[in-house]
Design an enzyme around this catalytic site. Structure first.
Site, PDB file in Angstrom:
ATOM      1  N   HIS A 115      11.898 -35.864  37.034  1.00 53.30           N
ATOM      2  CA  HIS A 115      12.720 -37.085  36.978  1.00 53.30           C
ATOM      3  C   HIS A 115      11.931 -38.336  37.354  1.00 53.30           C
ATOM      4  O   HIS A 115      12.509 -39.319  37.819  1.00 53.30           O
ATOM      5  CB  HIS A 115      13.970 -36.926  37.870  1.00 53.30           C
ATOM      6  CG  HIS A 115      14.938 -35.907  37.332  1.00 53.30           C
ATOM      7  ND1 HIS A 115      15.917 -35.308  38.101  1.00 53.30           N
ATOM      8  CD2 HIS A 115      15.084 -35.388  36.075  1.00 53.30           C
ATOM      9  CE1 HIS A 115      16.601 -34.464  37.343  1.00 53.30           C
ATOM     10  NE2 HIS A 115      16.112 -34.486  36.122  1.00 53.30           N
ATOM     11  N   THR A 191      18.665 -27.792  45.704  1.00 50.68           N
ATOM     12  CA  THR A 191      19.237 -28.487  44.533  1.00 50.68           C
ATOM     13  C   THR A 191      20.636 -27.960  44.252  1.00 50.68           C
ATOM     14  O   THR A 191      20.895 -26.772  44.418  1.00 50.68           O
ATOM     15  CB  THR A 191      18.344 -28.339  43.275  1.00 50.68           C
ATOM     16  OG1 THR A 191      19.000 -28.993  42.181  1.00 50.68           O
ATOM     17  CG2 THR A 191      18.046 -26.904  42.908  1.00 50.68           C
TER      18      THR A 191
END
Ligand code: BJW
Ligand code: ZN
Length: 259
Positions: A115, A191
């Site tokens: 990301h 996550t």
């Protein structure tokens, strides 16, 4: 404890290990996660008004100021024992969704960033890499800061992160998919496993026959994918796991240069 031993046994006998991380690994360094109740960034900020290309187009100084605030915050914190334990797994491929640089500062130099990064701004118009502004002092949480202009085309400079609706960097996604389909063990840490296509990485590893180990204090959609679920914080569980898997190595300082 039995689960840590089982996870350590899988790691110790694995030839190829992938560590896949999310915001939770940096939480104990003082970097807020996104979706945790009370402490998550999006409890206080509206994702749609900050983490989309449209948001930057509509309100560039609000979005740039918010990312400058986060960049300064990350620069002022340090890797925690979770990052150091990952760096101690010397041959592991580290794939992160995080935009901070804490894995690198812990010693995982070749971390794959799915990301992007808070530290690689670029022109929103022509894509030219831009220098980080040398601002003095940390902007407040909600302070507007006008973005710098591109030296090539005078367009606005934007944060080098991946917003909703944007493609992930091709080379990073390819490297992650390759490593996940080729590994024996994938360790997923901190996550929520909710954001795609990144969340496909542990699932791809499982489909390709790897054992998936998860470290997270909370249940996630990846629970059913994982062979072993270690419920606990990254900074507590990961050093334990490394010490159990490689008792000789655990005595070394994981951040030290190999002699
Ligand atoms: C601890 C802990 C401790 C706490 N120790 N653990 C399929 C279905 C539905 C939607 C989609 C789909 N495919 C794609 C989409 C759309 C979208 C998406 O996934 N949406 C979902 C939310 C539904 N995806 C996209 O838009 C992506 N792009 C895309 O698909 O492009 C298509 C395209 C192709 C070709 C051309 C053009 C387009 C892009 C996604 C980008 C995500 N960006 C963000 C922001 C980055 C910038 C910034 O930082 O501001 O990335 S969103 C945010 O979420 C950030 C993170 O990397 C990402 C994942 O979050 P993470 O790391 O999992 O954090 P949290 O907070 O969710 O979870 C923390 C966890 O830690 C929790 O589980 C805690 O329990 C745990 N924890 N303390 C260990 N101490
Ligand atoms: Zn430009």
């Amino acid at each position: 404890m039995a689960d840590v031993r089982e996870a350590a046994r899988l790691l110790e006998k694995a030839q190829r290990v992938v560590v896949f991380t999310g915001a939770g690994i940096s939480a104990e360094s003082g970097v807020p996660t996104f979706r945790d109740a009370l402490t998550g960034l999006w409890e206080r900020f509206d994702a749609q008004s900050l983490a989309t290309p449209q948001a930057f187009q509509d309100d560039p100084d609000l979005v740039w100021g918010w990312y400058e605030w986060r960049r300064h915050r990350v620069s002022s914190v340090h890797p925690n024992p979770g990052h150091l334990a990952v760096a101690a797994m010397r041959n592991a491929v580290v794939i992160t969704q995080n935009v901070d640089d804490l894995h690198e500062r812990a010693g995982s130099a070749d971390t794959v960033h799915l990301h992007g990064s808070l530290f690689m701004p670029r022109c929103a118009q022509c894509g030219e890499a831009a220098a980080l502004p040398s601002t003095t002092g940390e902007p407040d949480e909600g302070r507007r800061v006008w973005p710098p202009s591109c030296v090539r085309c005078a367009g606005l400079v934007r944060p080098g992160v991946v917003w909703f609706g944007e493609a992930l960097p091709e080379a990073a996604l390819e490297a992650a998919a390759r490593a996940a389909s080729d590994c024996d063990v994938l360790l997923t840490v901190g996550t929520s496993g909710m954001v795609y296509p990144a969340a496909e990485i542990p699932r791809l590893a499982a489909r390709s026959g790897a054992a998936v180990i998860q470290v997270n204090p909370q249940p996630t959609p990846l629970d059913s994918v994982a062979l072993v679920n270690l419920r606990g914080s990254a900074a507590r569980v990961l050093p334990d796991l490394v010490a159990t898997a490689w008792p000789d190595q655990a005595a070394e300082d994981p951040a030290a240069e190999p002699s």
